[in-house]
Scaffold this active site. Structure first.
Site, PDB file in Angstrom:
ATOM      1  N   GLY A  89      48.056  40.392  37.727  1.00 61.74           N
ATOM      2  CA  GLY A  89      48.338  39.028  38.174  1.00 61.74           C
ATOM      3  C   GLY A  89      48.510  38.879  39.681  1.00 61.74           C
ATOM      4  O   GLY A  89      49.275  38.027  40.139  1.00 61.74           O
ATOM      5  N   SER A  90      47.764  39.684  40.451  1.00 64.87           N
ATOM      6  CA  SER A  90      47.954  39.634  41.907  1.00 64.87           C
ATOM      7  C   SER A  90      47.553  38.277  42.492  1.00 64.87           C
ATOM      8  O   SER A  90      48.246  37.743  43.367  1.00 64.87           O
ATOM      9  CB  SER A  90      47.174  40.756  42.594  1.00 64.87           C
ATOM     10  OG  SER A  90      45.794  40.624  42.312  1.00 64.87           O
ATOM     11  N   SER A  91      46.456  37.684  42.005  1.00 62.24           N
ATOM     12  CA  SER A  91      46.013  36.419  42.617  1.00 62.24           C
ATOM     13  C   SER A  91      47.010  35.314  42.316  1.00 62.24           C
ATOM     14  O   SER A  91      47.348  34.507  43.192  1.00 62.24           O
ATOM     15  CB  SER A  91      44.599  36.047  42.161  1.00 62.24           C
ATOM     16  OG  SER A  91      44.551  35.868  40.771  1.00 62.24           O
ATOM     17  N   ALA A  92      47.531  35.276  41.095  1.00 62.44           N
ATOM     18  CA  ALA A  92      48.511  34.232  40.755  1.00 62.44           C
ATOM     19  C   ALA A  92      49.795  34.422  41.565  1.00 62.44           C
ATOM     20  O   ALA A  92      50.384  33.451  42.068  1.00 62.44           O
ATOM     21  CB  ALA A  92      48.821  34.273  39.266  1.00 62.44           C
TER      22      ALA A  92
ATOM     23  N   ASP B 255      49.098  33.678  33.881  1.00 65.31           N
ATOM     24  CA  ASP B 255      49.432  34.433  35.104  1.00 65.31           C
ATOM     25  C   ASP B 255      50.276  33.585  36.052  1.00 65.31           C
ATOM     26  O   ASP B 255      51.284  34.058  36.594  1.00 65.31           O
ATOM     27  CB  ASP B 255      48.162  34.861  35.846  1.00 65.31           C
ATOM     28  CG  ASP B 255      47.461  36.026  35.174  1.00 65.31           C
ATOM     29  OD1 ASP B 255      47.733  36.267  33.989  1.00 65.31           O
ATOM     30  OD2 ASP B 255      46.641  36.683  35.837  1.00 65.31           O
TER      31      ASP B 255
ATOM     32  N   ALA C 299      43.467  44.340  38.941  1.00 62.37           N
ATOM     33  CA  ALA C 299      44.076  45.398  38.128  1.00 62.37           C
ATOM     34  C   ALA C 299      44.710  44.867  36.852  1.00 62.37           C
ATOM     35  O   ALA C 299      45.295  45.621  36.086  1.00 62.37           O
ATOM     36  CB  ALA C 299      45.130  46.133  38.966  1.00 62.37           C
TER      37      ALA C 299
ATOM     38  N   PRO D  62      48.183  46.008  43.245  1.00 65.62           N
ATOM     39  CA  PRO D  62      46.757  46.217  43.461  1.00 65.62           C
ATOM     40  C   PRO D  62      45.981  44.997  42.966  1.00 65.62           C
ATOM     41  O   PRO D  62      46.397  44.348  42.001  1.00 65.62           O
ATOM     42  CB  PRO D  62      46.439  47.452  42.598  1.00 65.62           C
ATOM     43  CG  PRO D  62      47.522  47.497  41.564  1.00 65.62           C
ATOM     44  CD  PRO D  62      48.736  46.840  42.173  1.00 65.62           C
TER      45      PRO D  62
HETATM   46  O1  PMV Z   1      43.767  40.298  34.614  1.00 67.32           O
HETATM   47  P1  PMV Z   1      44.708  39.193  34.909  1.00 67.32           P
HETATM   48  O2  PMV Z   1      46.003  39.582  35.506  1.00 67.32           O
HETATM   49  O3  PMV Z   1      44.047  38.124  35.680  1.00 67.32           O
HETATM   50  O4  PMV Z   1      45.092  38.539  33.484  1.00 67.32           O
HETATM   51  C1  PMV Z   1      44.163  37.753  32.811  1.00 67.32           C
HETATM   52  C2  PMV Z   1      44.666  37.307  31.465  1.00 67.32           C
HETATM   53  C3  PMV Z   1      43.565  36.731  30.587  1.00 67.32           C
HETATM   54  O5  PMV Z   1      44.160  36.385  29.325  1.00 67.32           O
HETATM   55  C4  PMV Z   1      42.470  37.759  30.321  1.00 67.32           C
HETATM   56  C5  PMV Z   1      42.915  35.494  31.200  1.00 67.32           C
HETATM   57  C6  PMV Z   1      43.792  34.249  31.180  1.00 67.32           C
HETATM   58  O6  PMV Z   1      43.538  33.362  31.988  1.00 67.32           O
HETATM   59  O7  PMV Z   1      44.700  34.156  30.342  1.00 67.32           O
END
Ligand code: PMV
Length: 323
Positions: free
Chosen positions: A99-102, A144, A96, A93
């Site tokens: 890490g979907s975009s990465a 991510d 959420a 999803p």
């Molecule tokens: O919510 P996600 O999957 O994009 O994870 C972000 C992780 C953070 O530590 C909040 C941001 C980052 O760039 O490390």
């Protein structure tokens, strides 16, 4: 050729990792896949019914053009990165905290590189994937994209010291069983990262002492993880959640889900990723506890899935497949 990028859960240290504290994360077996074919630089994500062109005015189109430009900049003489049309699918999803975009960026990069016969090391791939990720997250730590590239269980540090690596594989002393529950609300990592950044600006001294609290929690959690001491690891989850809540990145729904998971027998529970919505994770001892926690979350109308960590080696998702 199909390129993959793995989704992830952050076990400890999200947000603090943006400001230099190490964080611990694990790749999920689910993520994104992409395939390149002849054509202009465009990206179609079938499950979302979305098609964008590099440089159009959508965030995805901007991310694609950033990735295309970074691929060019990060290529050596013998490597000739060309434009291709990409078809991608994603099993995570969005918004959420998983890490979907990465995962999508890494899958896209790998599909493009595979089509051009280019092989890159971690650092060059990370730098290109970060150009993509910056479009969505503004100031990403890189955790991510690093985990999307490596999979496995890792400690990540944004600014490694001399002799240190950004990404360090970890071996868990016991297999970790997690229930991942979705709050049903989308979270904007860009917004929550900016909120934490504003806190740093308004009270730098207080912020430094909070970072020290995070550092201590992550270090204690890592010791517990390596030793396979699940109760102690669960306690670190709880402490990490409390620190994140103090930073204003939890929500009423996430707090309630963590509370309910603990009442149902979880050893510890916390939000995971950017927060402001998105997912939480609960550490459970066994299958029975996992069922109880899932049932408790279901009674709140929250969807959840189970995953185990500590069985997959780093590099397991560093792959492209012939198809
Ligand atoms: O919510 P996600 O999957 O994009 O994870 C972000 C992780 C953070 O530590 C909040 C941001 C980052 O760039 O490390």
């Amino acid at each position: 050729m199909i390129g993959h990028g793995s989704g992830k859960v952050i076990l400890l240290g999200e947000h603090a990792v943006v400001h230099g504290v190490p964080a611990i994360a694990a790749g999920l077996s689910v993520g994104a896949s992409a395939r390149a074919r002849d054509g202009d630089a465009m990206l179609t994500i079938a499950p979302w019914g979305v098609t964008v062109r590099a440089g159009d005015d959508t965030p995805l189109g901007s991310a694609l053009s950033a990735l295309v430009a970074a691929r060019r900049a990060e290529s050596r003489d013998a490597e000739v990165p060309r434009e291709h049309a990409i078809g991608a699918s994603i099993e995570l999803p969005g918004s959420a905290g998983l890490g979907s975009s990465a995962a999508l960026g890494v899958a896209t990069l790998r599909a493009l590189d595979a089509a051009d016969g280019i092989t890159r090391d971690f650092d060059r791939s990370q730098s290109i994937a970060l150009a993509w990720e910056r479009v969505f997250h503004g100031n990403p730590s890189g955790i991510d994209t690093a985990v999307a590239l490596s999979g496995g269980l890792v400690r990540f540090r944004r600014h490694p010291g001399p002799g240190e690596r950004a990404l360090e594989p970890l071996g868990a002393g016991a297999v970790l069983r997690l229930v991942v529950g979705h709050s049903g609300e989308p979270g904007s990592t860009k917004e929550t990262v900016a909120r934490v950044g504003a806190r740093k600006t308004s009270d730098p001294v207080g912020f430094d002492s909070e970072l020290a609290d995070f550092r201590a929690v992550v270090a204690a959690g890592e010791r517990a993880l390596l030793a396979g001491e699940l109760d102690a690891l669960g306690a670190s989850f709880d402490r990490c959640h409390a620190l994140l809540a103090r930073w204003g990145v939890s929500t009423t729904a996430l707090d309630a889900m963590c509370e309910r998971a603990r009442d149902a027998g979880a050893l510890g529970a916390k939000l995971t990723g950017g927060g402001g919505g998105g997912c939480m994770i609960a550490l459970v001892r066994d299958e029975t506890a996992a069922h109880r926690v899932r049932a408790a979350l279901a009674s709140m109308g929250r969807e959840a899935f189970e995953t185990t960590i500590g069985e997959t080696k780093v590099g397991a998702t560093d792959r492209t497949e012939r198809s």
